[in-house]
Design an enzyme around this catalytic site. Structure first.
Site, PDB file in Angstrom:
ATOM      1  N   THR A  38       0.827  -1.199   0.000  1.00 45.95           N
ATOM      2  CA  THR A  38       0.000   0.000   0.000  1.00 45.95           C
ATOM      3  C   THR A  38       0.864   1.253   0.000  1.00 45.95           C
ATOM      4  OG1 THR A  38      -0.149  -0.099   2.419  1.00 45.95           O
ATOM      5  CG2 THR A  38      -1.956  -1.107   1.171  1.00 45.95           C
ATOM      6  N   ASP A  55      -2.546  -1.939  -3.542  1.00 45.33           N
ATOM      7  CA  ASP A  55      -3.323  -0.716  -3.725  1.00 45.33           C
ATOM      8  C   ASP A  55      -2.607   0.244  -4.668  1.00 45.33           C
ATOM      9  OD1 ASP A  55      -5.594   1.016  -2.983  1.00 45.33           O
ATOM     10  OD2 ASP A  55      -4.061   2.273  -2.024  1.00 45.33           O
ATOM     11  N   GLU A  61       0.362   4.638 -12.797  1.00 42.74           N
ATOM     12  CA  GLU A  61      -1.001   4.927 -12.356  1.00 42.74           C
ATOM     13  C   GLU A  61      -1.555   6.137 -13.104  1.00 42.74           C
ATOM     14  OE1 GLU A  61      -0.543   3.273  -7.773  1.00 42.74           O
ATOM     15  OE2 GLU A  61      -0.402   5.424  -8.160  1.00 42.74           O
ATOM     16  N   HIS A  67      -5.553   2.561  -5.670  1.00 42.39           N
ATOM     17  CA  HIS A  67      -4.867   3.604  -4.899  1.00 42.39           C
ATOM     18  C   HIS A  67      -5.855   4.389  -4.027  1.00 42.39           C
ATOM     19  CE1 HIS A  67      -0.874   5.974  -4.942  1.00 42.39           C
ATOM     20  NE2 HIS A  67      -1.496   6.166  -3.785  1.00 42.39           N
ATOM     21  N   ALA A 123      -6.263   3.457  -0.505  1.00 45.85           N
ATOM     22  CA  ALA A 123      -6.036   3.181   0.915  1.00 45.85           C
ATOM     23  C   ALA A 123      -6.064   4.457   1.747  1.00 45.85           C
ATOM     24  CB  ALA A 123      -4.703   2.454   1.102  1.00 45.85           C
ATOM     25  N   TRP A 124      -5.614   5.548   1.191  1.00 42.07           N
ATOM     26  CA  TRP A 124      -5.519   6.815   1.912  1.00 42.07           C
ATOM     27  C   TRP A 124      -6.846   7.570   1.993  1.00 42.07           C
ATOM     28  CZ3 TRP A 124      -6.853  11.491  -0.365  1.00 42.07           C
ATOM     29  CH2 TRP A 124      -7.128  11.433  -1.750  1.00 42.07           C
TER      30      TRP A 124
END
Length: 332
Positions: free
Chosen positions: A239, A265, A270, A291, A293-294
């Site tokens: 992650t 993730d 990207e 992407h 997770a945050w």
């Protein structure tokens, strides 16, 4: 009376943060958020800016030199590998990041991915809906092996805020945690005792979780050789930064069954192109999230609020706080 001088603040990729930034109108800020900025658009957009906010848009030495009014770069993230720090220092430009807005969010996502892998959540959920459970002939459907997380060993690479938060959650679930402080050395839970080489750690853990920044030393850290060192049945969770992992090597390890599973993730590109090696439909036991997770609502609100604070501090509306050190384990 002349009109007050407007001070320009530009957000180069505001589309990455759905939360709107709201500044004090008394500060006479000319705020321009751009949903996204292509490389060829950046120079013109920052040419008259005093403050530039960027999440992933790179600010190179050439771009910084061409922005004579620029005095502050705010990175809407913890990771800062998209900024040329040396050039910023030469030009008197302060660089501030937001190191702790999402540590708990990323840690929770990491543990959720680990649980999903070990408990085979995705294939089990698919079997419940695609008819395999209905055809089972008994009350339950037996598919992939389900493994408890309690009592297993988690190796964490990177002991920054996110790595520590992940370890705290993991211990609460009954995992034993081993840390790798950097690529070459690891230590146990207690004061770094029991240090051994990173390659030895790989052979000891049931799950490996990455929480490192991307640097020349960490790029491709998890390659074919190191994947082969992980014990059969182990899983990988990433992650932090996609390029820490060799995508082709990971795809091969999953196809061969050498690695029991992986949950990512992040990818090395990207958004990924449709022909990315890890988007191939025949890769087993691979769980991908885009992407996010945050990106809990709470983390987004904290990030937006902190960015506004940083701008207000720069413009003198709030007392300036001491810059938080940029930790080697903060990557989002």
């Amino acid at each position: 009376m002349s009109a007050p001088l407007l001070r320009r603040v530009v957000f180069l990729d505001a589309g990455t943060l759905p939360q709107r930034l709201v500044f004090d109108p008394a500060l006479h800020i000319d705020y321009q958020p751009y949903a996204a900025s292509a490389p060829g658009q950046v120079a013109q957009r920052i040419a008259e800016a005093e403050v530039v906010i960027t999440n992933k848009v790179a600010l190179t030495a050439e771009l910084l030199a061409a922005a004579p009014l620029l005095r502050l770069v705010c990175v809407a993230a913890a990771g800062t590998d998209n900024i040329d720090f040396s050039a910023a220092t030469r030009h008197g430009i302060a660089v501030r990041n937001v190191p702790d807005y999402g540590s708990d969010s990323v840690a929770e996502h990491t543990i959720a991915l680990l649980l999903a892998l070990r408990r085979a959540i995705v294939p089990s959920a698919q079997a419940a809906r695609d008819g395999r459970w209905s055809r089972a002939g008994q009350f339950c459907w037996h598919g992939p092996a389900l493994r408890d997380v309690g009592g297993s060993v988690l190796g964490i690479v990177g002991r920054g805020r996110i790595g520590e938060a992940t370890a705290r959650l993991a211990r609460g679930l009954g995992l034993q945690v081993l840390f790798a402080h950097r690529a070459g050395h690891v230590g146990g839970d207690v004061g770094g005792q029991g240090d051994c080489c990173f390659d030895t750690l790989l052979s000891q853990v049931d799950a490996l979780s990455l929480h490192l920044p991307l640097t020349p030393e960490t790029r491709g850290l998890i390659d074919a050789r190191r994947l082969a060192l992980m014990k059969p049945g182990a899983v990988l969770v990433n992650t932090s930064r996609g390029a820490l992992v060799d995508s082709v090597a990971l795809a091969a390890a999953l196809r061969s069954g050498r690695l029991a599973g992986a949950a990512l993730d992040v990818l090395d590109t990207e958004p990924p192109s449709p022909d990315h090696p890890l988007l191939a439909p025949d890769i087993p036991n691979l769980l991908l999230t885009p992407h996010v997770a945050w990106a809990s609502e709470q983390a987004q609100a904290r990030l937006a609020g902190r960015l506004v604070e940083l701008v207000h501090q720069h413009l003198g509306a709030l007392p300036a706080a001491a810059p938080a050190p940029i930790s080697s384990g903060d990557t989002r």
